[in-house]
Design an enzyme around this catalytic site. Structure first.
Site, mmCIF file in Angstrom:
data_model
loop_
_atom_site.group_PDB
_atom_site.id
_atom_site.type_symbol
_atom_site.label_atom_id
_atom_site.label_comp_id
_atom_site.label_asym_id
_atom_site.label_seq_id
_atom_site.Cartn_x
_atom_site.Cartn_y
_atom_site.Cartn_z
ATOM 1 N N SER A 120 0.829 -1.210 0.000
ATOM 2 C CA SER A 120 0.000 0.000 0.000
ATOM 3 C C SER A 120 0.858 1.253 0.000
ATOM 4 O O SER A 120 0.376 2.331 -0.333
ATOM 5 C CB SER A 120 -0.850 0.060 1.268
ATOM 6 O OG SER A 120 -1.595 -1.085 1.443
ATOM 7 N N HIS A 141 -1.500 -2.810 -7.040
ATOM 8 C CA HIS A 141 -2.151 -2.461 -5.779
ATOM 9 C C HIS A 141 -3.669 -2.562 -5.899
ATOM 10 O O HIS A 141 -4.316 -1.708 -6.513
ATOM 11 C CB HIS A 141 -1.718 -1.046 -5.360
ATOM 12 C CG HIS A 141 -2.255 -0.628 -4.032
ATOM 13 N ND1 HIS A 141 -2.638 0.654 -3.750
ATOM 14 C CD2 HIS A 141 -2.497 -1.342 -2.903
ATOM 15 C CE1 HIS A 141 -3.075 0.713 -2.510
ATOM 16 N NE2 HIS A 141 -3.000 -0.483 -1.977
ATOM 17 N N GLU A 153 -4.077 0.064 -8.853
ATOM 18 C CA GLU A 153 -2.984 0.963 -9.236
ATOM 19 C C GLU A 153 -1.820 0.102 -9.733
ATOM 20 O O GLU A 153 -1.401 -0.836 -9.037
ATOM 21 C CB GLU A 153 -2.523 1.805 -8.037
ATOM 22 C CG GLU A 153 -3.544 2.845 -7.594
ATOM 23 C CD GLU A 153 -3.149 3.574 -6.309
ATOM 24 O OE1 GLU A 153 -3.559 4.729 -6.133
ATOM 25 O OE2 GLU A 153 -2.442 2.984 -5.453
ATOM 26 N N ASN A 191 -3.834 6.053 -1.465
ATOM 27 C CA ASN A 191 -3.450 6.065 -0.049
ATOM 28 C C ASN A 191 -2.914 7.416 0.397
ATOM 29 O O ASN A 191 -3.023 7.779 1.567
ATOM 30 C CB ASN A 191 -2.427 4.966 0.237
ATOM 31 C CG ASN A 191 -3.118 3.756 0.821
ATOM 32 O OD1 ASN A 191 -3.873 3.870 1.783
ATOM 33 N ND2 ASN A 191 -2.901 2.612 0.219
HETATM 34 P P1 NAI Z 1 -3.056 -9.667 6.491
HETATM 35 O O1 NAI Z 1 -2.403 -9.431 7.795
HETATM 36 O O2 NAI Z 1 -4.535 -9.796 6.447
HETATM 37 O O3 NAI Z 1 -2.455 -10.981 5.785
HETATM 38 C C1 NAI Z 1 -1.083 -11.172 5.576
HETATM 39 C C2 NAI Z 1 -0.836 -12.666 5.413
HETATM 40 O O4 NAI Z 1 0.526 -12.841 5.014
HETATM 41 C C3 NAI Z 1 -1.022 -13.463 6.734
HETATM 42 O O5 NAI Z 1 -1.880 -14.565 6.482
HETATM 43 C C4 NAI Z 1 0.395 -13.914 7.093
HETATM 44 O O6 NAI Z 1 0.403 -15.205 7.681
HETATM 45 C C5 NAI Z 1 1.060 -13.931 5.734
HETATM 46 N N1 NAI Z 1 2.506 -13.750 5.775
HETATM 47 C C6 NAI Z 1 3.217 -12.879 6.497
HETATM 48 N N2 NAI Z 1 4.524 -12.985 6.205
HETATM 49 C C7 NAI Z 1 4.625 -13.944 5.253
HETATM 50 C C8 NAI Z 1 5.702 -14.503 4.516
HETATM 51 N N3 NAI Z 1 6.963 -14.095 4.717
HETATM 52 N N4 NAI Z 1 5.433 -15.454 3.610
HETATM 53 C C9 NAI Z 1 4.160 -15.861 3.415
HETATM 54 N N5 NAI Z 1 3.092 -15.379 4.062
HETATM 55 C C10 NAI Z 1 3.334 -14.421 4.987
HETATM 56 O O7 NAI Z 1 -2.546 -8.486 5.520
HETATM 57 P P2 NAI Z 1 -3.327 -7.774 4.328
HETATM 58 O O8 NAI Z 1 -4.235 -6.750 4.893
HETATM 59 O O9 NAI Z 1 -3.845 -8.792 3.392
HETATM 60 O O10 NAI Z 1 -2.137 -6.963 3.637
HETATM 61 C C11 NAI Z 1 -1.200 -7.607 2.799
HETATM 62 C C12 NAI Z 1 -0.526 -6.567 1.932
HETATM 63 O O11 NAI Z 1 -1.517 -5.925 1.123
HETATM 64 C C13 NAI Z 1 0.198 -5.460 2.708
HETATM 65 O O12 NAI Z 1 1.344 -5.090 1.997
HETATM 66 C C14 NAI Z 1 -0.838 -4.333 2.718
HETATM 67 O O13 NAI Z 1 -0.257 -3.066 2.839
HETATM 68 C C15 NAI Z 1 -1.469 -4.513 1.340
HETATM 69 N N6 NAI Z 1 -2.819 -3.981 1.202
HETATM 70 C C16 NAI Z 1 -3.738 -4.134 2.216
HETATM 71 C C17 NAI Z 1 -5.016 -3.615 2.067
HETATM 72 C C18 NAI Z 1 -6.037 -3.778 3.139
HETATM 73 O O14 NAI Z 1 -7.064 -3.071 3.080
HETATM 74 N N7 NAI Z 1 -5.848 -4.652 4.119
HETATM 75 C C19 NAI Z 1 -5.420 -2.898 0.827
HETATM 76 C C20 NAI Z 1 -4.408 -2.881 -0.201
HETATM 77 C C21 NAI Z 1 -3.150 -3.369 0.007
#
Ligand code: NAI
Length: 284
Positions: A120, A141, A153, A191
């Protein structure tokens, strides 16, 4: 180059990875959804099935489409399965963790594989620095919920090739999204603009001007679908906090992006929003 893409790997089966895997499989791609945590994979499998069932109820897809979509997704906690024509990363918003993942993905994949991050806020150029082939590294994104929100994006880092950015743009179209090309500036487009929605909401709370529900109700009554606190709970309070922190640093500690201590406390307590059943609100 879009014709050369037939398989998609998604790294991280959390809030975003689930939706990205779902829409990729729905569009006809074979998908591997990978996570370190077995429990995250199980939860993702349930949520994807439930999303598709809701789609059937709303008349958006057929039972056959649901079955075909589910059949195209493989769930894995073995990183050797992360071999595909494009790998989309959606793991924790942390520069070092993302960089070491992409180094590993380069080892596992051919030079043709496109490596994309759903970050993000972390600069694409910074994540891609140190890769052997940074020209095939790009930002893709999505927005939350990824299976519903249309915008994507497409962010080119300093080294990203035009061909790779164009292919990802076309891929987003094929996933029925609306892609927009963006330059590699902190927070990209959405963002950067939206950060103030959360940061100012938290400042209003910190100053005791109004409580969480009051702020959300007012903002919602003025036409927004969700107030800042309900939206942070949907996004993930931890993810939202990391994004603010990384933008604060990227803008050289500009106070207008200062992260909130109230939010930090929620993160420390594990109150991460809907995904942990407790955030600014409590969920069943
Ligand atoms: P989340 O916390 O819901 O999920 C992340 C997942 O990645 C978890 O299941 C975790 O076990 C796994 N994980 C962590 N480290 C890992 C690794 N080294 N290898 C494999 N799996 C691993 O996070 P979320 O919200 O899905 O965010 C993920 C990415 O997407 C971040 O970079 C965030 O900034 C971006 N993002 C999030 C949005 C949101 O609204 N939550 C919107 C757009 C982008």
């Amino acid at each position: 180059m879009l014709d050369e893409i037939s398989s998609v790997a998604v790294v991280g089966a959390g809030t975003m990875g689930q939706g990205i895997a779902q829409i990729s499989a729905f569009a006809g791609y074979n998908v591997v959804l990978y996570d370190l945590e077995e429990s995250a994979l199980q939860k993702a499998e349930q949520i994807i099935a439930s999303n598709l069932s809701k789609g059937i109820e709303r008349g958006k897809l057929t039972k056959e489409q649901k079955a075909d979509t589910l059949n195209r997704i493989t769930y894995s906690d073995d990183d050797k399965s992360l071999v595909a024509d494009i790998v989309i990363e959606a793991i924790v918003e942390n520069l070092d963790v993302k960089r070491s993942l992409f180094k590993r993905l380069e080892e596992l994949n051919s030079e043709k594989t496109i490596l994309a991050t759903n970050t993000s806020s972390i600069p694409i150029t910074r994540i891609g620095a140190g890769l052997n082939n940074p020209e095939r590294f790009v930002g893709m994104h999505f927005f939350n919920p990824a299976h519903i929100m249309k915008l994507v994006e497409v962010i080119s880092g300093a080294a990203t090739s035009k061909e790779v950015a164009n292919t990802v743009y076309e891929l987003a179209n094929k996933l029925s999204k609306v892609p927009v090309m963006a330059a590699d500036a902190p927070g990209f487009i959405v963002n950067r603009v939206a950060r103030h929605f959360y940061v100012e909401g938290l400042k209003v709370l910190e100053e005791g001007v109004c409580d969480v529900e009051g702020i959300d109700r007012l903002i919602e009554s003025s036409g927004f679908r969700m107030g800042p606190f309900r939206l942070m709970d949907l996004i993930g309070v931890d993810t939202n906090y990391s994004v603010t922190e990384s933008m604060f640093n990227a803008f050289h500690q500009d106070s207008k992006f200062r992260p909130s201590r109230i939010q930090q406390q929620k993160v420390d307590a594990g109150h991460h929003g809907r995904k942990s059943k407790k955030g600014f609100y409590t969920y069943d």
